[in-house]
Design a protein around this motif. Structure first.
Motif, mmCIF file in Angstrom:
data_model
loop_
_atom_site.group_PDB
_atom_site.id
_atom_site.type_symbol
_atom_site.label_atom_id
_atom_site.label_comp_id
_atom_site.label_asym_id
_atom_site.label_seq_id
_atom_site.Cartn_x
_atom_site.Cartn_y
_atom_site.Cartn_z
ATOM 1 N N PHE A 625 12.047 12.137 -86.253
ATOM 2 C CA PHE A 625 12.244 12.914 -87.477
ATOM 3 C C PHE A 625 11.369 12.351 -88.604
ATOM 4 C CE2 PHE A 625 16.360 13.049 -85.180
ATOM 5 C CZ PHE A 625 16.371 14.399 -84.878
ATOM 6 N N ASN A 626 11.394 13.028 -89.775
ATOM 7 C CA ASN A 626 10.654 12.544 -90.944
ATOM 8 C C ASN A 626 11.079 11.115 -91.279
ATOM 9 O OD1 ASN A 626 9.248 14.916 -91.304
ATOM 10 N ND2 ASN A 626 10.766 15.808 -92.693
ATOM 11 N N GLY A 627 10.066 10.245 -91.494
ATOM 12 C CA GLY A 627 10.346 8.877 -91.875
ATOM 13 C C GLY A 627 10.607 7.946 -90.718
ATOM 14 N N VAL A 628 10.704 8.487 -89.476
ATOM 15 C CA VAL A 628 10.937 7.641 -88.296
ATOM 16 C C VAL A 628 9.595 7.275 -87.695
ATOM 17 C CG1 VAL A 628 11.961 7.485 -86.001
ATOM 18 C CG2 VAL A 628 13.169 8.709 -87.846
ATOM 19 N N GLU A 629 9.417 5.969 -87.442
ATOM 20 C CA GLU A 629 8.153 5.522 -86.867
ATOM 21 C C GLU A 629 8.133 5.791 -85.355
ATOM 22 O OE1 GLU A 629 5.425 1.462 -86.549
ATOM 23 O OE2 GLU A 629 7.113 1.553 -87.954
ATOM 24 N N CYS A 630 7.156 6.577 -84.892
ATOM 25 C CA CYS A 630 7.042 6.921 -83.456
ATOM 26 C C CYS A 630 5.600 6.710 -82.997
ATOM 27 C CB CYS A 630 7.430 8.384 -83.222
ATOM 28 S SG CYS A 630 9.179 8.731 -83.460
ATOM 29 N N THR A 631 5.436 6.610 -81.724
ATOM 30 C CA THR A 631 4.100 6.450 -81.139
ATOM 31 C C THR A 631 3.391 7.799 -81.106
ATOM 32 O OG1 THR A 631 4.850 6.868 -78.873
ATOM 33 C CG2 THR A 631 4.956 4.593 -79.671
ATOM 34 N N VAL A 632 2.065 7.709 -80.880
ATOM 35 C CA VAL A 632 1.280 8.947 -80.752
ATOM 36 C C VAL A 632 1.807 9.796 -79.604
ATOM 37 C CG1 VAL A 632 -1.006 9.855 -80.202
ATOM 38 C CG2 VAL A 632 -0.776 7.898 -81.761
ATOM 39 N N GLU A 633 2.158 9.150 -78.501
ATOM 40 C CA GLU A 633 2.637 9.858 -77.324
ATOM 41 C C GLU A 633 3.969 10.553 -77.605
ATOM 42 O OE1 GLU A 633 -0.341 7.046 -76.253
ATOM 43 O OE2 GLU A 633 1.586 6.743 -77.286
ATOM 44 N N GLU A 634 4.847 9.918 -78.358
ATOM 45 C CA GLU A 634 6.148 10.524 -78.675
ATOM 46 C C GLU A 634 5.974 11.749 -79.574
ATOM 47 O OE1 GLU A 634 9.202 6.723 -78.406
ATOM 48 O OE2 GLU A 634 7.933 6.947 -80.206
ATOM 49 N N HIS A 635 5.072 11.662 -80.555
ATOM 50 C CA HIS A 635 4.809 12.832 -81.404
ATOM 51 C C HIS A 635 4.200 13.982 -80.578
ATOM 52 C CE1 HIS A 635 5.938 11.357 -85.313
ATOM 53 N NE2 HIS A 635 5.146 10.269 -85.227
ATOM 54 N N GLN A 636 3.360 13.634 -79.601
ATOM 55 C CA GLN A 636 2.726 14.664 -78.761
ATOM 56 C C GLN A 636 3.760 15.547 -78.052
ATOM 57 O OE1 GLN A 636 -0.983 15.629 -77.260
ATOM 58 N NE2 GLN A 636 0.632 17.074 -77.730
ATOM 59 N N LEU A 637 4.883 14.967 -77.634
ATOM 60 C CA LEU A 637 5.897 15.718 -76.903
ATOM 61 C C LEU A 637 6.451 16.878 -77.724
ATOM 62 C CD1 LEU A 637 7.849 12.781 -75.208
ATOM 63 C CD2 LEU A 637 6.154 14.302 -74.164
ATOM 64 N N ASN A 638 6.379 16.790 -79.033
ATOM 65 C CA ASN A 638 6.939 17.851 -79.885
ATOM 66 C C ASN A 638 5.930 18.958 -80.188
ATOM 67 O OD1 ASN A 638 9.618 16.807 -80.322
ATOM 68 N ND2 ASN A 638 8.671 15.167 -81.540
ATOM 69 N N ARG A 639 4.646 18.712 -80.017
ATOM 70 C CA ARG A 639 3.623 19.726 -80.296
ATOM 71 C C ARG A 639 3.422 20.565 -79.025
ATOM 72 N NH1 ARG A 639 0.933 15.054 -82.176
ATOM 73 N NH2 ARG A 639 -0.643 15.254 -80.538
ATOM 74 N N ARG A 640 4.212 21.616 -78.867
ATOM 75 C CA ARG A 640 4.318 22.295 -77.578
ATOM 76 C C ARG A 640 4.606 23.783 -77.754
ATOM 77 N NH1 ARG A 640 9.044 20.710 -79.422
ATOM 78 N NH2 ARG A 640 10.984 21.744 -78.747
ATOM 79 N N SER A 641 4.414 24.530 -76.649
ATOM 80 C CA SER A 641 4.877 25.912 -76.532
ATOM 81 C C SER A 641 5.779 26.004 -75.307
ATOM 82 C CB SER A 641 3.713 26.886 -76.376
ATOM 83 O OG SER A 641 3.062 27.140 -77.586
ATOM 84 N N VAL A 642 6.840 26.788 -75.404
ATOM 85 C CA VAL A 642 7.745 27.037 -74.281
ATOM 86 C C VAL A 642 7.861 28.542 -74.083
ATOM 87 C CG1 VAL A 642 9.021 24.893 -74.611
ATOM 88 C CG2 VAL A 642 9.815 26.983 -75.734
ATOM 89 N N PHE A 643 8.303 28.928 -72.883
ATOM 90 C CA PHE A 643 8.310 30.347 -72.501
ATOM 91 C C PHE A 643 9.692 30.720 -71.985
ATOM 92 C CE2 PHE A 643 4.136 28.572 -72.159
ATOM 93 C CZ PHE A 643 3.303 29.521 -72.733
ATOM 94 N N LEU A 644 10.230 31.775 -72.534
ATOM 95 C CA LEU A 644 11.571 32.235 -72.173
ATOM 96 C C LEU A 644 11.492 33.655 -71.627
ATOM 97 C CD1 LEU A 644 13.571 30.959 -75.285
ATOM 98 C CD2 LEU A 644 13.250 29.803 -73.088
#
Length: 647
Positions: A625-644
């Motif tokens: 979340f905002n203000g939480v320190e994360c790795t580049v790889e962890e942020h990458q997991l959120n930049r995504r598209s999903v299909f329903l």
């Protein structure tokens, strides 16, 4: 003392003269028998050979030719005895072909080990011959072969006490050759001491049952042989086999032998066969027989021993030109023809050539074989196996238009060799089997109603489609062929991308088949397309909305699914990570959703089947979340598209 010696010498001289006289007398008889043999008067030749042997004169030639008089009349038990005598008593003088014929005879008698032993000797003496190569490539053919249980073979009711063979289709009738009964003083055929053959016609119903036999009308039948015919599709032209006899004149070869020829006749307006003409590729010096037309009627196949023949008789053909003239005879080559006998060709509408041979691996005597003709070139040869073939002579195979029944000739039920030839009807065993079963969930065991179940043949043609009932049960009404492969494909709306396919083999007799089908339906949420297609996540670079190369691989899977299932409608959801302004991230995620949608539209998917929405950073899949320190790889997991999947 001198008188005694003189007496002994005189006695010896008289004995030598007597033996020489007897020997010359026996040789004279043998020469007479040989002449009868060369003229195919096998019965007359046999009588002389037997008398010579009875009088004590024996040789390899006498034993061999004596055996031949039985072999060429399909009396294999008697032939085997004389061939064996030649091999046992005159092994170095016995021609290799007699090891082969002896092997064939032993096979007809069921003595397979002895047959193989003789065949091995033949191969050692003549290993380069086509026959030897054919047999040694499949030496255990008979031991390993199985009966084709999909066939029923039964003798027809119209057979006579004489010889009946060589059936051919003539419109809704069957034409065949028959030897009439012997009348007192009537001339007989010297080959087997039987009456000459004529062509007869019988009515035929839809089940292949024959009745009302009568002589074929017209000018075709004579006092000599007529047999083996072929008819044009319109029923107005016949090609048939006859002795070398036309316009009341008999033709003979250089040895005064009457050969066989193929003739053509036309049916007039009164259904009377007339205008008989000899085909131009006949000759007085060799035989041409057993004609068969190709499906397009542009080729005429036949058997002949004309120059260029590999063995005793080969399968040949001529081109029938548009103006009705004929091309030069063409030999079908060593794929079909051997050093033995190939005869009785027949070509069905699928351009498969059926023929009889005793030079290919078989069960004894003549067997029926098949090869496909690819642009006129014969492919690999296959034995039709039992019950079409037996350990006696089987020949004259034909098949009707729908390919479900036909006729053949055989002496399998007789004890008189070729005199016992009869016509048999063959048909496929009709399976009245039904397929049924229950559709269940492989994970839970629960029944699945409303599943689509499709029955397909081996060429992927749909035979029938049904839906499973409330209790999960399904059943097909279609009646299936025996001993044949089919495919069952099942799918359900709630798990359509996890369909199941099962290959089944129908039984060899009528039987209901139970085929339960299980579908994997619960491994993914019902609307999660990514899970169902086993997609890798579709990711975006930081602050970018373009489609990355790794994403196109996964989008291609979606593209294939949407093309295959036109009813599929999907919704695209795109996301960002938590970095950056919240409002900007909403804008960015919307651009990502639209670029994903546009990629599919650009490749032919109707826009009405797609919807897209950006959700910014409000649906993170981890704790970044905002203000939480994360790795580049962890942020990458959120930049995504999903299909329903949309309902």
């Amino acid at each position: 003392m001198c008188k005694s010696l003189l007496y002994k010498k005189t006695l010896m001289s008289l004995l030598v003269i007597l033996l020489t006289t007897v020997s010359f007398a026996q040789k004279g008889k043998v020469n007479k028998a040989n002449k009868e043999f060369e003229n195919y008067s096998y019965i007359d030749a046999r009588k002389i050979y037997l008398k010579v042997v009875e009088d004590g004169y024996v040789s390899a030639q006498v034993f061999q030719k004596l055996g031949d008089t039985y072999y060429f009349n399909s009396e294999y038990s008697e032939a085997a005895q004389w061939y064996q005598k030649s091999i046992n008593e005159f092994s170095y003088e016995t021609d290799p072909i007699y090891y082969y014929r002896a092997s064939q005879c032993q096979k007809s008698l069921g003595n397979y080990d002895e047959s193989y032993r003789l065949l091995k000797s033949y191969g050692e003496l003549n290993g380069d011959e086509i026959i030897a190569k054919n047999f040694f490539q499949s030496i255990d053919y008979i031991k390993n072969s199985e009966s084709q249980k999909k066939y029923i073979v039964e003798k027809v009711a119209i057979n006579s006490e004489g010889s009946d063979f060589g059936p051919s289709f003539y419109m809704d009738k069957l034409v065949f050759a028959r030897s009439s009964s012997i009348n007192e003083g009537e001339k007989v055929f010297e080959w087997n001491n039987q009456p000459y053959l004529d062509l007869y016609v019988a009515n035929m119903n839809a089940e292949g049952k024959l009745s009302n036999v009568k002589l074929l009308d017209g000018e075709i039948n004579t006092k000599f042989h007529e047999s083996s015919s072929a008819f044009s599709k319109d029923g107005n032209t016949i090609f048939f086999t006859r002795n070398n006899f036309i316009d009341g004149k008999m033709g003979r070869d250089k040895q005064k032998t009457i050969r066989l020829k193929v003739y053509k006749a036309i049916k007039n307006s009164e259904n009377y066969w007339t205008n008989i003409e000899e085909l131009p590729f006949n000759s007085d010096n060799y035989s041409v027989a057993h004609p068969s037309l190709s499906p397009d009627e542009k080729r005429l196949y036949f058997a002949s021993d004309m120059p260029g023949t590999l063995g005793m008789s080969d399968i040949w053909y001529v081109i029938i030109n548009e103006d009705g003239t004929y091309g030069d005879p063409i030999n079908l080559g060593s794929t079909v023809n051997t050093e033995a006998r190939e005869s009785f060709p027949y070509v069905n509408k699928k351009n498969n050539l059926y023929f009889s041979s005793d030079g290919h691996p078989g069960f004894g005597g003549l067997d029926i074989f098949v090869t496909s003709l690819d642009e006129g070139i014969a492919q690999s040869v296959s034995n039709l196996n039992k019950p079409i073939n037996s350990n006696q002579d089987d020949f004259g195979f034909i098949i009707n238009e729908d390919g479900q029944l036909g006729f053949l000739s055989s002496n399998r039920d007789g004890a008189q060799g070729s005199i016992s030839d009869d016509i048999y009807r063959w048909s496929y065993v009709k399976c009245e089997s039904t397929i049924k079963g229950v559709i269940t969930n492989v994970n839970t065991g629960k029944i699945i109603s409303g599943a689509t179940v499709i029955l397909l043949d081996t060429e992927n043609n749909i035979i029938e489609t049904v839906s499973s009932k409330d209790n999960g049960a399904y059943s097909f009404d279609s009646l299936l062929d025996c001993d044949k492969s089919y495919l069952i494909r099942a799918s359900s709306k709630e798990c359509e991308f996890n369909e199941n396919e099962i290959i089944i083999q129908t039984p060899v007799k009528t039987e209901n088949i139970n085929v339960p089908v299980m579908l994997e339906c619960d491994s993914c949420p019902p609307n999660d397309l990514g899970c169902r297609l086993s997609l890798q996540p579709i990711y975006f670079d930081f602050d970018r909305f373009n489609i990355r190369p790794d994403a196109t691989v996964e989008l291609a899977k979606i593209l294939v699914a949407m093309r295959e299932y036109p009813q599929l409608v999907i919704h695209i959801e795109s996301h960002t990570d938590s970095r950056g302004n919240d409002a900007y991230n909403e804008f960015l995620s919307e651009r990502r959703a639209q670029s994903t949608l546009d990629w599919l539209v650009e490749r032919g998917i109707d826009r009405s089947r797609l919807s897209a929405k950006g959700y910014g950073e409000y649906q993170l899949i981890n704790e970044c979340f905002n203000g939480v320190e994360c790795t580049v790889e962890e942020h990458q997991l959120n930049r995504r598209s999903v299909f329903l999947i949309q309902n």
